[in-house]
Design a protein around this motif. Sequence first.
Motif, PDB file in Angstrom:
ATOM      1  N   CYS A   1       0.839  -1.200   0.000  1.00 37.37           N
ATOM      2  CA  CYS A   1       0.000   0.000   0.000  1.00 37.37           C
ATOM      3  C   CYS A   1       0.875   1.252   0.000  1.00 37.37           C
ATOM      4  CB  CYS A   1      -1.009   0.010   1.144  1.00 37.37           C
ATOM      5  SG  CYS A   1      -0.314  -0.153   2.767  1.00 37.37           S
TER       6      CYS A   1
ATOM      7  N   VAL B   1      -5.256  -1.843  -6.856  1.00 36.11           N
ATOM      8  CA  VAL B   1      -6.481  -1.045  -6.730  1.00 36.11           C
ATOM      9  C   VAL B   1      -6.097   0.366  -6.336  1.00 36.11           C
ATOM     10  CG1 VAL B   1      -8.195  -2.848  -6.278  1.00 36.11           C
ATOM     11  CG2 VAL B   1      -6.813  -1.986  -4.395  1.00 36.11           C
ATOM     12  N   LYS B   2      -6.851   1.328  -6.872  1.00 35.97           N
ATOM     13  CA  LYS B   2      -6.527   2.729  -6.615  1.00 35.97           C
ATOM     14  C   LYS B   2      -7.749   3.436  -6.062  1.00 35.97           C
ATOM     15  CE  LYS B   2      -3.173   3.122 -10.294  1.00 35.97           C
ATOM     16  NZ  LYS B   2      -2.800   3.758 -11.544  1.00 35.97           N
ATOM     17  N   GLU B   3      -7.486   4.374  -5.170  1.00 34.03           N
ATOM     18  CA  GLU B   3      -8.567   5.163  -4.612  1.00 34.03           C
ATOM     19  C   GLU B   3      -8.107   6.619  -4.654  1.00 34.03           C
ATOM     20  OE1 GLU B   3     -11.472   3.753  -3.786  1.00 34.03           O
ATOM     21  OE2 GLU B   3     -12.333   5.555  -2.887  1.00 34.03           O
ATOM     22  N   SER B   4      -8.802   7.408  -5.459  1.00 32.66           N
ATOM     23  CA  SER B   4      -8.441   8.814  -5.592  1.00 32.66           C
ATOM     24  C   SER B   4      -8.967   9.590  -4.375  1.00 32.66           C
ATOM     25  CB  SER B   4      -9.060   9.347  -6.881  1.00 32.66           C
ATOM     26  OG  SER B   4      -8.651  10.657  -7.080  1.00 32.66           O
ATOM     27  N   ILE B   5      -8.198  10.543  -3.894  1.00 32.23           N
ATOM     28  CA  ILE B   5      -8.568  11.251  -2.662  1.00 32.23           C
ATOM     29  C   ILE B   5      -8.810  12.724  -2.930  1.00 32.23           C
ATOM     30  CG2 ILE B   5      -7.769  11.859  -0.317  1.00 32.23           C
ATOM     31  CD1 ILE B   5      -5.921   9.260  -0.689  1.00 32.23           C
TER      32      ILE B   5
ATOM     33  N   PHE C   1      -8.707  11.629   3.350  1.00 33.12           N
ATOM     34  CA  PHE C   1      -8.990  10.205   3.142  1.00 33.12           C
ATOM     35  C   PHE C   1     -10.144   9.821   4.060  1.00 33.12           C
ATOM     36  CE2 PHE C   1      -7.967   5.682   3.983  1.00 33.12           C
ATOM     37  CZ  PHE C   1      -7.914   5.220   2.679  1.00 33.12           C
TER      38      PHE C   1
ATOM     39  N   GLN D   1     -13.361   4.876   2.415  1.00 30.03           N
ATOM     40  CA  GLN D   1     -12.358   4.528   1.403  1.00 30.03           C
ATOM     41  C   GLN D   1     -11.384   3.480   1.948  1.00 30.03           C
ATOM     42  OE1 GLN D   1     -11.221   8.779   0.604  1.00 30.03           O
ATOM     43  NE2 GLN D   1     -11.621   8.199  -1.519  1.00 30.03           N
TER      44      GLN D   1
ATOM     45  N   LYS E   1     -13.222   0.161   1.948  1.00 30.63           N
ATOM     46  CA  LYS E   1     -13.347  -0.309   0.565  1.00 30.63           C
ATOM     47  C   LYS E   1     -12.035  -0.980   0.107  1.00 30.63           C
ATOM     48  CE  LYS E   1     -14.253   1.990  -3.823  1.00 30.63           C
ATOM     49  NZ  LYS E   1     -14.495   3.343  -4.364  1.00 30.63           N
ATOM     50  N   LEU E   2     -10.909  -0.322   0.425  1.00 31.71           N
ATOM     51  CA  LEU E   2      -9.607  -0.885   0.046  1.00 31.71           C
ATOM     52  C   LEU E   2      -9.348  -2.197   0.786  1.00 31.71           C
ATOM     53  CD1 LEU E   2      -7.550   2.431  -0.020  1.00 31.71           C
ATOM     54  CD2 LEU E   2      -7.725   0.842  -1.953  1.00 31.71           C
TER      55      LEU E   2
END
Length: 408
Positions: A120, A155-159, A165, A169, A172-173
Motif C-alpha cells: 500500500c 487497486v486505486k482510490e483517488s482522494i 482520506f 475509502q 473499501k480498500l
Amino acid sequence: MNLQEYQAKQLLAQYGVPVPAGEVCATPAAAKDAAGKLFSGGHARVVIKAQIHAGGRGKGTFKSGFQGGVKICRTADEAMKMAAAMLGQVLVTKQTGPEGRLVGKVLVAGAPNIKKEFYCAVLLDRALSRPVFMASTEGGMDIEQVACDQPEKIVKESINPAAGFLPFQGRKLAVALGLKGDLIASAARIFGGLYKTWWECDASLVEINPLCLIAGPEGQESLLAIDAKMSLDDNALYRHPNILAMRDLAEEAPLEIEAGKFNLNYIKLDGSIACLVNGAGLAMATMDIIQHFGGKPANFLDVGGGASQEQVTAAFRIILSDPNVKGILVNIFGGIMQCDIIAAGIVAAAKESRLGLPLIVRLEGNNAPLGREILRGSGLAIISGDSMADAAQKAVRAVECAGAEERV
Ligand code: GDP
Ligand code: MN
C-alpha cells in the motif's frame, strides 16, 4: 529527500501505523544487544536489515559476496554475525545500480510469522492533481513489475484533498484486498494513518511494502508494516525541522551536497556537456536542446535568478569535478541579472579553475552586448552562441571534436 526504513517507520508509528519493535544499530555489538533485548521481550526471531536508500535489499548481494540485506536470526550471536557481515559493506540491489550503497546502519527488529504480504502507498496522481491511494494483494514484490504484468492486481482510490482520506475509502480498500472481520477496521485505520503521514509530513511518497498479515502465538491475526519507504517534498522541508534532522548526508551525492551549500540546484547526469543556466525552466530547455542536437547533458544546474560571482565560481568547480564533462554550455537570460556581471563571473571562474575545456556561452537580455564584450576581451577561448540552438550545436560539435582528438 528520502528517509531510511527505520525513520519512515518512526513517523508512521507516530500516526498510528503498527510497526515491529526494533532498534537501529551501527555496530555488531549493538546489534547483539538489541537482538538480546527483543529475545528476552518474547520475540522468537529477529530480523537484521541493511539501511540504505534503496529497495530490493532482501534479494540484493554484497560486494563481499554475502547474500541478502534482510536476514532472519534465532539467536543474539547470529544477529551479531549478520550485522557484522552487512555493516561497512556495499550492498548492490536492483535499485542501487552496479555501484551499490555502503551500509552504515542496520535495523534490528522483531520478526513475526508472516501469513500474507500486501502493498500500500500514497502518492500524488499528477494527471488528476490529487493524492491517490494504491493497494495490492501482491505485496513484498517489485510493484513496478506488478503494474506491468498484472495491472488489475493494483487497486486505486483517488482522494479529494479538501475532504481527506475518508473512512469508507479505507474499508473499501481493505475489502478489495480480501480482508475479513475485524481486520477490515484495523486495515482502514492503518490506511488512514498512512494517508495522514503522507499529508502532514508533506511527503511525495509513503509506501508500505509489505504490509503483513501476521499470526500471533495463539494464532490471532493482525496487521504490521514490515517495510516502509518515504520521500519528502524538499520545498516543504523547512516546515519540518524534525524530519530535516533525519537527513542522511552519507546517502546523497557529494557534488549535490556541495552545490546545496551555495544555493545551487545541481543534479548530476551521465552525459558529457555540462550546463550552467539561470532558471529551472531554461535549464530544462537547455538539456532538451543539447539532446536534440545529438549531445548528452552532464548535469542539470540552475544558478538561480540572481547568481553572485561566488556562486558562478562554485558552479564551475562543481561542474568540473565530474570527470565525464568534456565541454561547458552556459546559457543565461539576463532578466533580473545583468549579463555583464555574469560575464565577469564566468571569466573569473574560468581563470580561477584554469579551464581547459571548450566553453560555449550564450548571453541574452539585460546588458548582453556589454557581457559579450567582456567575454571577447578576456583573452579566454570562449565560443559565443547567438541563440540557444546555435550555442547547443556549437557545444555538441566542440565535445565531439574533443572526443575525436582523444581517440587519435
Ligand atoms: P526490501 O527487499 O528492501 O524490500 O526489504 P523488505 O523489508 O521488504 O524485506 C524483503 C522481504 O523479506 C519481505 O517481503 C519479507 O518477505 C521478508 N521479511 C522482511 N522482514 C521480515 C520479518 O520480519 N519476518 C519474516 N518472516 N519475513 C520478513
Ligand atoms: Mn520491501
